[in-house]
Design a protein around this motif. Structure first.
Motif, PDB file in Angstrom:
ATOM      1  N   UNK A  15       0.833  -1.200   0.000  1.00  0.00           N
ATOM      2  CA  UNK A  15       0.000   0.000   0.000  1.00  0.00           C
ATOM      3  C   UNK A  15       0.870   1.255   0.000  1.00  0.00           C
ATOM      4  N   UNK A  16       0.586   2.159  -0.924  1.00  0.00           N
ATOM      5  CA  UNK A  16       1.325   3.409  -0.985  1.00  0.00           C
ATOM      6  C   UNK A  16       2.650   3.331  -1.700  1.00  0.00           C
ATOM      7  N   UNK A  17       2.944   2.209  -2.348  1.00  0.00           N
ATOM      8  CA  UNK A  17       4.258   2.053  -2.971  1.00  0.00           C
ATOM      9  C   UNK A  17       4.187   1.957  -4.499  1.00  0.00           C
ATOM     10  N   UNK A  18       3.051   2.212  -5.065  1.00  0.00           N
ATOM     11  CA  UNK A  18       2.894   2.041  -6.507  1.00  0.00           C
ATOM     12  C   UNK A  18       3.187   3.301  -7.299  1.00  0.00           C
ATOM     13  N   UNK A  19       2.917   3.202  -8.582  1.00  0.00           N
ATOM     14  CA  UNK A  19       3.060   4.335  -9.494  1.00  0.00           C
ATOM     15  C   UNK A  19       1.867   5.272  -9.304  1.00  0.00           C
ATOM     16  N   UNK A  20       2.079   6.590  -9.311  1.00  0.00           N
ATOM     17  CA  UNK A  20       0.937   7.502  -9.207  1.00  0.00           C
ATOM     18  C   UNK A  20      -0.101   7.203 -10.289  1.00  0.00           C
ATOM     19  N   UNK A  21      -1.346   7.176  -9.905  1.00  0.00           N
ATOM     20  CA  UNK A  21      -2.418   6.840 -10.845  1.00  0.00           C
ATOM     21  C   UNK A  21      -2.424   7.761 -12.053  1.00  0.00           C
ATOM     22  N   UNK A  22      -2.029   9.023 -11.846  1.00  0.00           N
ATOM     23  CA  UNK A  22      -2.033   9.993 -12.945  1.00  0.00           C
ATOM     24  C   UNK A  22      -0.986   9.674 -14.005  1.00  0.00           C
ATOM     25  N   UNK A  23      -0.007   8.821 -13.683  1.00  0.00           N
ATOM     26  CA  UNK A  23       1.053   8.492 -14.642  1.00  0.00           C
ATOM     27  C   UNK A  23       0.693   7.307 -15.524  1.00  0.00           C
ATOM     28  N   UNK A  24      -0.343   6.556 -15.170  1.00  0.00           N
ATOM     29  CA  UNK A  24      -0.674   5.327 -15.891  1.00  0.00           C
ATOM     30  C   UNK A  24      -1.651   5.641 -17.011  1.00  0.00           C
ATOM     31  N   UNK A  25      -1.237   5.362 -18.239  1.00  0.00           N
ATOM     32  CA  UNK A  25      -2.031   5.681 -19.414  1.00  0.00           C
ATOM     33  C   UNK A  25      -3.129   4.654 -19.642  1.00  0.00           C
ATOM     34  N   UNK A  26      -4.197   5.022 -20.334  1.00  0.00           N
ATOM     35  CA  UNK A  26      -5.219   4.039 -20.721  1.00  0.00           C
ATOM     36  C   UNK A  26      -4.577   2.901 -21.522  1.00  0.00           C
ATOM     37  N   UNK A  27      -5.028   1.698 -21.256  1.00  0.00           N
ATOM     38  CA  UNK A  27      -4.477   0.546 -21.949  1.00  0.00           C
ATOM     39  C   UNK A  27      -3.291  -0.088 -21.249  1.00  0.00           C
ATOM     40  N   UNK A  28      -2.919   0.451 -20.066  1.00  0.00           N
ATOM     41  CA  UNK A  28      -1.823  -0.101 -19.283  1.00  0.00           C
ATOM     42  C   UNK A  28      -2.293  -0.366 -17.858  1.00  0.00           C
ATOM     43  N   UNK A  29      -1.701  -1.343 -17.240  1.00  0.00           N
ATOM     44  CA  UNK A  29      -1.928  -1.601 -15.819  1.00  0.00           C
ATOM     45  C   UNK A  29      -0.623  -2.092 -15.203  1.00  0.00           C
ATOM     46  N   UNK A  30      -0.477  -1.875 -13.899  1.00  0.00           N
ATOM     47  CA  UNK A  30       0.742  -2.274 -13.211  1.00  0.00           C
ATOM     48  C   UNK A  30       0.441  -3.334 -12.163  1.00  0.00           C
ATOM     49  N   UNK A  31       1.439  -4.150 -11.878  1.00  0.00           N
ATOM     50  CA  UNK A  31       1.332  -5.143 -10.823  1.00  0.00           C
ATOM     51  C   UNK A  31       2.657  -5.248 -10.101  1.00  0.00           C
ATOM     52  N   UNK A  32       2.607  -5.467  -8.800  1.00  0.00           N
ATOM     53  CA  UNK A  32       3.830  -5.603  -8.028  1.00  0.00           C
ATOM     54  C   UNK A  32       4.427  -6.992  -8.204  1.00  0.00           C
ATOM     55  N   UNK A  33       5.733  -7.057  -8.422  1.00  0.00           N
ATOM     56  CA  UNK A  33       6.503  -8.289  -8.331  1.00  0.00           C
ATOM     57  C   UNK A  33       7.592  -8.016  -7.302  1.00  0.00           C
ATOM     58  N   UNK A  34       7.491  -8.682  -6.164  1.00  0.00           N
ATOM     59  CA  UNK A  34       8.389  -8.358  -5.061  1.00  0.00           C
ATOM     60  C   UNK A  34       9.682  -9.171  -5.130  1.00  0.00           C
TER      61      UNK A  34
END
Length: 287
Positions: A15-34
């Motif tokens: 929680x709180x460690x991801x990419x800012x939502x405003x930086x993620x473009x439509x058609x992309x999603x992020x996932x954590x790999x620890x």
């Protein structure tokens, strides 16, 4: 179908460690790999362990079907080896930030929340990238003595993440000193942990402020969107044959480290929350 970006971070709450939502473009999603068994790289030995762990995480990300890998640290742990190990684009937030700052200005500085005891990480980043030649200074806004207070409930790190005014002013003083005294025309924030306060700093600073989290992520989005990959030696296999070896290494290391070491920076509280895991920025992730 969305393109999936693997965001490599150390183990712990996300929680709180991801990419800012405003930086993620439509058609992309992020996932954590620890990354597994990655100690804080406070010296060259622990740095080597962290890099092995990061490379293993990149291999795992490709196996899980991600389209690109983002190393979520300005120090670009294991970047060259990770690129050699997988057949998808791998971007380090550090290199992407240097390239961006060098493109924005003739001279830039790095301003970091960490003390000068971590200077070897910045020295390496700058020496390994041609764009590092345009860096005129690295400014450290805290001391080693302050770093020793991280076990306390309230410290400079948690107060920075929470956007406390005195910490904002302190970082801004470092930025403006880099401008006035070092001739910097742009500034890179020296840790991905500074992302929560990046918009505030960018609004108030007199020069462009590069947030490594958003910059590295957008750089990777560009490569994935354009279908570009990093150049490789054609004599070598496109995907490393050592994935099982790296997996065994980090599993063994995690068993060895679990009961004998605390992170030198991110201190765990009684409820298991790390000092670096304060949720201060919105994220969008894919499971």
């Amino acid at each position: 179908m969305s393109k999936r970006i693997a965001h490599i971070i150390s183990e712990g709450p996300t929680e709180g460690r991801g990419i800012p939502a405003t930086a993620i473009s439509p058609g992309f999603e992020t996932g954590f790999v620890q990354s597994v068994a990655a100690p804080f790289p406070g010296d060259p030995v622990n740095l080597l362990l962290t890099e092995i762990s990061t490379v293993e995480a990149a291999m795992r990300a490709q196996q899980e079907g991600y389209d690109g890998v983002l190393i979520g640290a300005l120090a670009d742990y294991g970047l060259a080896a990770a690129r050699a190990a997988v057949d998808i684009p791998v971007v380090g937030c550090g290199q992407a930030s240097l390239l961006t700052a060098a493109g924005l200005s003739e001279r830039y500085s790095i301003v970091t929340i960490w003390p000068e005891t971590q200077s070897f990480l910045y020295d390496r980043l700058l020496s390994e990238n041609h764009a590092g030649d345009q860096c005129v200074s690295v400014r450290y806004v805290t001391s080693a003595a302050e770093q020793a207070t991280l076990a306390e409930e309230n410290n400079f790190y948690t107060e920075m993440r929470a956007g406390k005014q005195h910490m904002i002013e302190r970082i801004l003083q470092g930025i403006e000193a880099a401008v006035a005294e070092d001739g910097a025309q742009a500034v890179i924030l020296g840790c991905n942990c500074m992302t929560p306060v990046a918009p505030i700093l960018a609004e108030r600073a007199s020069v462009p402020v590069v947030d490594p989290s958003a910059t590295g992520y957008r750089f990777l989005e560009m490569l994935v969107g354009l279908g570009l990959k990093h150049a490789k030696d054609p004599a070598l296999p496109p995907v490393s044959e050592r994935a099982s070896v790296f997996s065994a290494l980090v599993k063994a290391a995690s068993i060895e480290l679990v009961d004998i070491e605390d992170c030198a920076v991110c201190v765990l509280s009684d409820d298991g929350t790390a000092s670096c895991d304060i949720p201060e920025t919105e994220t969008i992730t894919a499971s």
